[in-house]
Design a protein around this motif. Structure first.
Motif, PDB file in Angstrom:
ATOM      1  N   UNK A 217       0.936  -1.393  -0.268  1.00  0.00           N
ATOM      2  CA  UNK A 217      -0.211   0.247   0.001  1.00  0.00           C
ATOM      3  C   UNK A 217       0.841   1.194  -0.146  1.00  0.00           C
ATOM      4  N   UNK A 218       1.760   0.971   0.842  1.00  0.00           N
ATOM      5  CA  UNK A 218       2.642   2.256   0.443  1.00  0.00           C
ATOM      6  C   UNK A 218       3.380   2.382  -0.216  1.00  0.00           C
ATOM      7  N   UNK A 219       4.126   1.184  -1.393  1.00  0.00           N
ATOM      8  CA  UNK A 219       4.831   2.132  -2.688  1.00  0.00           C
ATOM      9  C   UNK A 219       3.269   1.983  -3.511  1.00  0.00           C
ATOM     10  N   UNK A 220       2.185   1.681  -3.581  1.00  0.00           N
ATOM     11  CA  UNK A 220       0.933   2.663  -4.405  1.00  0.00           C
ATOM     12  C   UNK A 220       0.711   3.771  -4.389  1.00  0.00           C
ATOM     13  N   UNK A 221       1.078   4.442  -2.674  1.00  0.00           N
ATOM     14  CA  UNK A 221      -0.044   5.763  -2.116  1.00  0.00           C
ATOM     15  C   UNK A 221       1.515   6.188  -2.593  1.00  0.00           C
ATOM     16  N   UNK A 222       3.050   5.700  -2.373  1.00  0.00           N
ATOM     17  CA  UNK A 222       3.997   6.862  -3.815  1.00  0.00           C
ATOM     18  C   UNK A 222       4.112   7.179  -4.632  1.00  0.00           C
ATOM     19  N   UNK A 223       3.112   6.000  -5.226  1.00  0.00           N
ATOM     20  CA  UNK A 223       3.755   5.926  -7.073  1.00  0.00           C
ATOM     21  C   UNK A 223       1.950   6.943  -7.037  1.00  0.00           C
ATOM     22  N   UNK A 224       1.466   6.727  -6.897  1.00  0.00           N
ATOM     23  CA  UNK A 224      -0.360   8.040  -6.677  1.00  0.00           C
ATOM     24  C   UNK A 224       0.809   9.694  -6.150  1.00  0.00           C
ATOM     25  N   UNK A 225       1.207   9.258  -4.904  1.00  0.00           N
ATOM     26  CA  UNK A 225       1.620  10.978  -5.016  1.00  0.00           C
ATOM     27  C   UNK A 225       2.692  11.486  -6.069  1.00  0.00           C
ATOM     28  N   UNK A 226       2.791  10.839  -6.724  1.00  0.00           N
ATOM     29  CA  UNK A 226       4.589  11.151  -7.122  1.00  0.00           C
ATOM     30  C   UNK A 226       3.853  10.970  -8.163  1.00  0.00           C
ATOM     31  N   UNK A 227       2.336  10.690  -8.868  1.00  0.00           N
ATOM     32  CA  UNK A 227       1.575  11.286  -9.962  1.00  0.00           C
ATOM     33  C   UNK A 227       1.035  12.338 -10.689  1.00  0.00           C
ATOM     34  N   UNK A 228       0.243  12.192  -8.609  1.00  0.00           N
ATOM     35  CA  UNK A 228      -1.042  12.935  -8.849  1.00  0.00           C
ATOM     36  C   UNK A 228      -0.109  14.695  -8.725  1.00  0.00           C
ATOM     37  N   UNK A 229       0.718  15.152  -8.809  1.00  0.00           N
ATOM     38  CA  UNK A 229       0.934  16.472  -9.763  1.00  0.00           C
ATOM     39  C   UNK A 229       1.104  16.692 -11.036  1.00  0.00           C
ATOM     40  N   UNK A 230       2.207  15.453 -11.380  1.00  0.00           N
ATOM     41  CA  UNK A 230       1.538  15.115 -13.239  1.00  0.00           C
ATOM     42  C   UNK A 230       0.026  15.332 -14.030  1.00  0.00           C
ATOM     43  N   UNK A 231      -0.099  14.551 -12.742  1.00  0.00           N
ATOM     44  CA  UNK A 231      -1.718  14.549 -14.108  1.00  0.00           C
ATOM     45  C   UNK A 231      -2.438  16.210 -13.211  1.00  0.00           C
ATOM     46  N   UNK A 232      -1.948  16.697 -12.766  1.00  0.00           N
ATOM     47  CA  UNK A 232      -3.179  18.002 -11.972  1.00  0.00           C
ATOM     48  C   UNK A 232      -2.801  19.044 -13.335  1.00  0.00           C
ATOM     49  N   UNK A 233      -0.830  19.187 -13.215  1.00  0.00           N
ATOM     50  CA  UNK A 233      -0.074  19.969 -14.433  1.00  0.00           C
ATOM     51  C   UNK A 233      -1.038  19.482 -15.417  1.00  0.00           C
ATOM     52  N   UNK A 234      -0.997  18.491 -16.369  1.00  0.00           N
ATOM     53  CA  UNK A 234      -1.236  18.177 -17.552  1.00  0.00           C
ATOM     54  C   UNK A 234      -2.627  18.334 -17.428  1.00  0.00           C
ATOM     55  N   UNK A 235      -3.735  18.266 -16.390  1.00  0.00           N
ATOM     56  CA  UNK A 235      -5.441  18.617 -16.596  1.00  0.00           C
ATOM     57  C   UNK A 235      -5.050  20.247 -16.941  1.00  0.00           C
ATOM     58  N   UNK A 236      -4.277  20.589 -16.377  1.00  0.00           N
ATOM     59  CA  UNK A 236      -4.492  22.635 -15.908  1.00  0.00           C
ATOM     60  C   UNK A 236      -4.165  22.768 -17.688  1.00  0.00           C
ATOM     61  N   UNK A 237      -3.215  22.399 -18.087  1.00  0.00           N
ATOM     62  CA  UNK A 237      -2.322  23.075 -19.556  1.00  0.00           C
ATOM     63  C   UNK A 237      -3.914  22.500 -20.188  1.00  0.00           C
ATOM     64  N   UNK A 238      -4.570  21.727 -20.743  1.00  0.00           N
ATOM     65  CA  UNK A 238      -5.738  21.076 -21.099  1.00  0.00           C
ATOM     66  C   UNK A 238      -6.877  22.200 -21.583  1.00  0.00           C
ATOM     67  N   UNK A 239      -7.259  22.410 -19.692  1.00  0.00           N
ATOM     68  CA  UNK A 239      -8.111  22.915 -19.181  1.00  0.00           C
ATOM     69  C   UNK A 239      -8.507  24.567 -19.452  1.00  0.00           C
ATOM     70  N   UNK A 240      -7.333  25.001 -19.646  1.00  0.00           N
ATOM     71  CA  UNK A 240      -6.675  25.933 -20.792  1.00  0.00           C
ATOM     72  C   UNK A 240      -6.452  26.499 -22.098  1.00  0.00           C
ATOM     73  N   UNK A 241      -6.655  25.089 -22.617  1.00  0.00           N
ATOM     74  CA  UNK A 241      -7.117  25.389 -24.117  1.00  0.00           C
ATOM     75  C   UNK A 241      -7.929  25.194 -24.387  1.00  0.00           C
ATOM     76  N   UNK A 242      -9.051  24.939 -23.200  1.00  0.00           N
ATOM     77  CA  UNK A 242     -10.189  24.790 -23.652  1.00  0.00           C
ATOM     78  C   UNK A 242     -11.377  24.971 -23.019  1.00  0.00           C
TER      79      UNK A 242
END
Length: 550
Positions: free
Chosen positions: A360-385
């Motif tokens: 669970x700790x490894x999964x949480x660590x991965x989710x926290x790491x990718x959550x930052x990138x995911x949020x950034x990528x969503x922001x980039x797209x919604x700024x375009x639309x």
């Protein structure tokens, strides 16, 4: 991807056939013409339930059939798991009879809805208007983040560890529950066991005891009657044995005269021997039988105890009491050994929990790491639309263990500068939800092996340049996926590799929905109508042509 789709007798659709482009397909049509009804029919291929309400003609069955090209996708394991034949061209068919009976087939093999769902969710991702609101669900946000992170191995190993943990916890809970229940019952069970053990039931013959009691209770009558019989046999003036002896002497004296007399002599001799034996046995019984009040009471007490125990335990025989006694003994022995079993189960649970927490700790660590990138990528797209100042934060917090992990995912959103992002479901409007879900779908499309993606009016609340940007992104998705989008926007209609038009046919007694793929000139006319109304002018026609050239 979908090679062909056939729908018969479903809602407003009498008969419909289409062979979508492997790239971007746009479906347009007036409101109420039946565009979304098609999605309902497609839902049947995904294992959704249906009843006779969907039948256009209630005397005919409904048939929905899709032919899918799955040659580029590794789906054979799913077919094997469902015991279905795997073909690179997969045919899925649903039938709903007028009686309401529903049947499902995969490659002409009958199957159930759960198997259809397992296969269907690997063939199509259908975005309905309702699903936009599902983005506000923490569960959906979690699944979207996992899809973006592409860490199926971490999820798989965690789920296996969680399964082991759940089994260990269930076993411990069962033992502790049994121990608590047993603690309440053990005193009473021990009383019942002691009572049965004191009854000394082993090798006990209840019928024999009842016979002994019967003899002792009637001892005087038995002794008197036997004495009278003995007197008649040997002690009276005309004693039977004495007369039998004389009879034997007389028959013996004449037995040599004939075979018949000899046989009578032998029979009389046998009777004499038998009667003499009976006489001796009666004497022994008479001597043995005696009235014994203490023995009578002892037998009565013994039998009364048996009767009470049998009534108490609702049985009829001693053997059944013995079985109950042994069961009680076994149960109490288990209770005595329960502490050791609970201690062992706690150790097993502790080990399983430790392993689960590690994964669970490894999964949480991965989710926290990718959550930052995911949020950034969503922001980039919604700024375009059209959400130029939109801000996304994805928070990964702790929660109780579940099959999906130990993380609570909360997507926070703000559409305006200077406003702190708040939980998405509390602040996003309908149009914002549509664009956010589109951004999510766009980001995870290439990370999932999904042959076909279907959007139902994902363009809600958008127009102009935003619509053009969304259709450009759809074209990008269509490089690796078949995309089908139901839309009301001319920008979308012009951007498709294929344009389908849904309309109502009123030529017969009943209005029905039909669909046709538009040729080049028909596309121009239809897009012009979407721009300028039912009778588009030259300007609308030119705008339509310009859109098609973008």
């Amino acid at each position: 991807m979908i090679k062909s789709l056939q729908i018969k007798n479903y809602a407003l659709i009498q008969e419909l056939e289409m062979s979508p482009s492997p790239k971007l397909n746009i479906i347009t049509g007036e409101t109420g013409a039946g565009k979304s009804i098609m999605l309902g029919a497609v839902g049947l291929l995904l294992g959704k339930r249906a009843d006779t309400k969907v039948l256009l003609d209630e005397t005919q069955k409904c048939i929905v059939e899709g032919v899918f090209d799955i040659s580029s996708y590794t789906l054979k394991k799913i077919f094997d798991a469902e015991d279905l034949d795997y073909e690179t061209e997969c045919v899925i068919r649903r039938e709903i009879s007028p009686s309401g009976k529903s049947r499902a087939f995969v490659n002409d093999t009958p199957t159930n809805l759960s198997a259809l769902k397992a296969i269907g969710e690997k063939l199509m991702d259908v975005h309905s208007q309702h699903e936009s609101l599902q983005l506000g669900s923490n569960t959906y946000q979690l699944s979207a983040l996992d899809a973006f992170a592409s860490h199926p191995e971490l999820i798989s190993t965690y789920r296996e560890a969680f399964r082991s943990y759940s089994i260990a916890k269930k076993e411990l809970d069962k033992l502790e529950s049994f121990a608590a229940q047993s603690a309440e019952d053990s005193d009473y069970k021990q009383f019942l066991l002691s009572e049965l053990q004191e009854a000394q039931l082993d090798d006990l013959n209840q019928e024999e005891l009842e016979s002994q009691l019967e003899i002792l209770e009637n001892a005087e009558d038995i002794k008197l009657k036997l004495s009278q019989i003995i007197h008649l046999l040997d002690e009276s003036e005309v004693a039977i044995l004495q007369q039998l002896t004389e009879s034997k002497s007389l028959i013996n004296s004449i037995s040599s005269y004939s075979k018949e007399l000899e046989e009578l002599s032998n029979r009389l001799e046998s009777s004499s021997i038998e009667l003499t034996d009976i006489f001796g046995e009666m004497q022994r019984v008479q001597d043995k039988v005696a009235h014994d009040p203490e023995k009578i009471q002892e037998l009565k007490d013994r039998l009364d105890l048996l009767f009470r125990l049998q009534k108490k335990h609702s049985v009829l025989t001693v053997s059944e009491l013995v079985e109950i006694r042994d069961d009680l003994d076994k149960s109490l022995s288990q209770v005595a050994n329960l502490d050791d079993a609970i201690l062992k189960a706690r150790k097993v649970l502790k080990i399983a929990e430790k392993e689960m927490l590690q994964h669970a700790g490894k999964l949480t660590e991965s989710r926290k790491l990718f959550s930052l990138n995911f949020a950034d990528e969503i922001e980039k797209i919604i700024h375009q639309i059209g959400i130029e100042n939109g801000t996304i934060e994805i928070k990964v917090g702790p929660t109780d263990p579940s099959p999906s992990g130990m993380d609570l995912i909360e997507m926070h959103f703000s559409a305006n500068k200077g406003i702190k992002p708040q939980e998405l479901k509390e602040v996003a409007s309908g149009g914002e939800f549509s664009r956010l879900i589109f951004a999510v779908k766009f980001l995870i499309a290439d990370k999932t092996a999904m042959p076909t993606i279907i959007f139902d009016e994902i363009d809600t609340g958008v127009s102009g340049e935003v619509a053009l940007q969304m259709i450009r992104m759809m074209k990008h998705m269509a490089r690796n996926h078949q995309v089908i989008s139901i839309s009301h926007l001319p920008q979308f209609a012009a951007g498709g590799d294929a344009h389908y038009y849904v309309y109502k046919d009123h030529s017969s007694d009943r209005s029905v929905s039909r669909i046709k793929r538009l040729a080049d000139q028909e596309r121009i006319t239809e897009i012009a109508k979407m721009i300028g109304g039912e009778n588009p002018g030259t300007s609308a026609m030119e705008s339509a042509k310009e859109l098609l050239q973008l």
